[in-house]
Design a protein around this motif. Structure first.
Motif, PDB file in Angstrom:
ATOM      1  N   THR A  16      92.791  37.494 -11.960  1.00  0.00           N
ATOM      2  CA  THR A  16      91.959  38.186 -10.781  1.00  0.00           C
ATOM      3  C   THR A  16      90.388  37.385 -10.682  1.00  0.00           C
ATOM      4  O   THR A  16      90.257  36.353 -11.625  1.00  0.00           O
ATOM      5  CB  THR A  16      91.875  39.361 -11.256  1.00  0.00           C
ATOM      6  OG1 THR A  16      91.257  39.201 -12.718  1.00  0.00           O
ATOM      7  CG2 THR A  16      92.996  40.308 -11.382  1.00  0.00           C
ATOM      8  N   ASN A  58      92.513  42.890   0.831  1.00  0.00           N
ATOM      9  CA  ASN A  58      93.299  43.942   0.121  1.00  0.00           C
ATOM     10  C   ASN A  58      94.549  44.024   0.770  1.00  0.00           C
ATOM     11  O   ASN A  58      95.501  44.279  -0.019  1.00  0.00           O
ATOM     12  CB  ASN A  58      92.322  45.224   0.248  1.00  0.00           C
ATOM     13  CG  ASN A  58      92.828  46.317  -0.859  1.00  0.00           C
ATOM     14  OD1 ASN A  58      93.205  45.837  -1.972  1.00  0.00           O
ATOM     15  ND2 ASN A  58      92.981  47.534  -0.617  1.00  0.00           N
ATOM     16  N   LYS A  59      94.747  44.204   2.143  1.00  0.00           N
ATOM     17  CA  LYS A  59      95.969  44.464   2.615  1.00  0.00           C
ATOM     18  C   LYS A  59      96.915  43.388   2.322  1.00  0.00           C
ATOM     19  O   LYS A  59      98.106  43.148   2.133  1.00  0.00           O
ATOM     20  CB  LYS A  59      95.809  44.716   4.044  1.00  0.00           C
ATOM     21  CG  LYS A  59      95.167  46.185   4.354  1.00  0.00           C
ATOM     22  CD  LYS A  59      95.261  46.274   5.830  1.00  0.00           C
ATOM     23  CE  LYS A  59      94.734  47.597   6.029  1.00  0.00           C
ATOM     24  NZ  LYS A  59      93.994  47.837   7.389  1.00  0.00           N
ATOM     25  N   GLY A  61      96.486  41.043  -0.034  1.00  0.00           N
ATOM     26  CA  GLY A  61      96.899  41.016  -1.545  1.00  0.00           C
ATOM     27  C   GLY A  61      97.969  42.013  -1.854  1.00  0.00           C
ATOM     28  O   GLY A  61      98.848  41.745  -2.723  1.00  0.00           O
ATOM     29  N   LYS A  62      98.193  43.053  -1.156  1.00  0.00           N
ATOM     30  CA  LYS A  62      99.317  43.732  -1.396  1.00  0.00           C
ATOM     31  C   LYS A  62     100.708  43.269  -0.964  1.00  0.00           C
ATOM     32  O   LYS A  62     101.672  43.733  -1.414  1.00  0.00           O
ATOM     33  CB  LYS A  62      99.203  45.197  -0.583  1.00  0.00           C
ATOM     34  CG  LYS A  62      98.235  46.081  -1.420  1.00  0.00           C
ATOM     35  CD  LYS A  62      98.030  47.777  -0.538  1.00  0.00           C
ATOM     36  CE  LYS A  62      96.823  48.248  -1.462  1.00  0.00           C
ATOM     37  NZ  LYS A  62      96.350  49.356  -0.471  1.00  0.00           N
ATOM     38  N   LYS A  65     102.067  39.395  -3.682  1.00  0.00           N
ATOM     39  CA  LYS A  65     102.155  40.033  -5.023  1.00  0.00           C
ATOM     40  C   LYS A  65     102.109  38.878  -6.120  1.00  0.00           C
ATOM     41  O   LYS A  65     102.463  37.686  -5.605  1.00  0.00           O
ATOM     42  CB  LYS A  65     103.109  40.940  -5.200  1.00  0.00           C
ATOM     43  CG  LYS A  65     103.221  42.139  -4.414  1.00  0.00           C
ATOM     44  CD  LYS A  65     103.995  43.163  -4.969  1.00  0.00           C
ATOM     45  CE  LYS A  65     104.175  44.295  -3.893  1.00  0.00           C
ATOM     46  NZ  LYS A  65     105.124  43.875  -2.902  1.00  0.00           N
ATOM     47  N   THR A  69      95.047  37.406  -5.300  1.00  0.00           N
ATOM     48  CA  THR A  69      94.796  37.587  -3.904  1.00  0.00           C
ATOM     49  C   THR A  69      93.941  38.814  -3.487  1.00  0.00           C
ATOM     50  O   THR A  69      92.857  38.777  -3.041  1.00  0.00           O
ATOM     51  CB  THR A  69      95.880  37.386  -2.954  1.00  0.00           C
ATOM     52  OG1 THR A  69      96.697  36.275  -3.224  1.00  0.00           O
ATOM     53  CG2 THR A  69      95.561  37.565  -1.741  1.00  0.00           C
ATOM     54  N   LYS A  70      94.257  39.821  -4.134  1.00  0.00           N
ATOM     55  CA  LYS A  70      93.662  41.233  -3.783  1.00  0.00           C
ATOM     56  C   LYS A  70      92.220  41.438  -4.119  1.00  0.00           C
ATOM     57  O   LYS A  70      91.275  41.983  -3.291  1.00  0.00           O
ATOM     58  CB  LYS A  70      94.594  42.423  -4.415  1.00  0.00           C
ATOM     59  CG  LYS A  70      94.478  43.769  -3.758  1.00  0.00           C
ATOM     60  CD  LYS A  70      95.671  44.458  -4.300  1.00  0.00           C
ATOM     61  CE  LYS A  70      95.694  44.996  -5.584  1.00  0.00           C
ATOM     62  NZ  LYS A  70      96.394  46.252  -5.906  1.00  0.00           N
ATOM     63  N   THR A  71      91.975  40.707  -5.151  1.00  0.00           N
ATOM     64  CA  THR A  71      90.492  40.656  -5.707  1.00  0.00           C
ATOM     65  C   THR A  71      89.681  39.394  -5.153  1.00  0.00           C
ATOM     66  O   THR A  71      88.627  39.139  -5.712  1.00  0.00           O
ATOM     67  CB  THR A  71      90.673  40.728  -7.422  1.00  0.00           C
ATOM     68  OG1 THR A  71      91.290  39.429  -7.605  1.00  0.00           O
ATOM     69  CG2 THR A  71      91.576  41.767  -7.876  1.00  0.00           C
TER      70      THR A  71
END
Ligand SMILES: Cc1cc2nc3c(=O)[nH]c(=O)nc-3n(C[C@H](O)[C@H](O)[C@H](O)COP(=O)(O)O)c2cc1C
Length: 172
Positions: A16, A58-59, A61-62, A65, A69-71
């Protein structure tokens, strides 16, 4: 860090990221280093989506997986286009790889980290989902997603093989 320290300190980071944003100048340095890469016959086949929008990241990153990436405060998506009609030779993969390596080194030089994320994009449903989210035209191939930011924990460069194992001098 001098140039060779940058090369030797680079490593793939899958963790992260802190919430520290990259400055506009840092983003510009990274993008310019990508565009500075060589390309076969000087035909530019690589293009980029530079994402700073938290909601889009955020999208994304979902969908992507298995890494941070999300962070990430900044994500680069590398796209290529077949322009072999112009030259009769296709240098798409080589061109994007040269640009990608320039990006990885610039990211390291800036004290940030990233990982060349490619494998997961080869799954059709993931690739389609990324294309839909980012509105990527069908004539562009999605090659890599690079989540970029300050790592929450330090990583280590992997041990490399000794030169003698991979290099012969003069003749094989
Ligand atoms: C073409 C290419 C594709 C890669 N795809 C992925 C990937 O999909 N996911 C990932 O976690 N790492 C990926 N990597 C990173 C490699 O796993 C990594 O470079 C390798 O394990 C060596 O580790 P290092 O980068 O820390 O030296 C890719 C690297 C390259 C060059």
């Amino acid at each position: 860090m001098d140039f060779f320290e940058v090369i030797n300190n680079r490593y793939s980071y899958r963790g992260t990221f802190t919430d520290e944003k990259l400055s506009d100048e840092e983003i510009s340095l990274i993008l310019k280093s990508a565009i500075a890469a060589p390309s076969g016959m000087n035909i530019k086949t690589t293009s980029y989506i530079a994402i700073t929008d938290e909601d889009i990241i955020n999208k994304l990153g979902k969908i992507i997986k298995g890494n941070g990436t999300k962070t990430a405060p900044f994500v680069l998506v590398l796209l290529t286009e077949d322009k072999s009609g112009i030259s009769s030779m296709n240098f798409e993969i080589e061109n994007y790889s040269a640009a990608c390596q320039n990006i990885l080194l610039s990211v390291t030089a800036l004290g940030c980290a990233t990982v060349w994320t490619d494998g997961i994009l080869r799954a059709k449903e993931i690739n389609d989902a990324v294309r839909f989210l980012l509105n990527i035209p069908q004539n562009k191939t999605i090659r890599a997603v690079l989540p970029i930011g300050k790592p929450t924990k330090d990583g280590e460069p992997k041990e490399k093989k000794p030169i003698e194992e991979l290099v012969v001098f003069n003749t094989y």
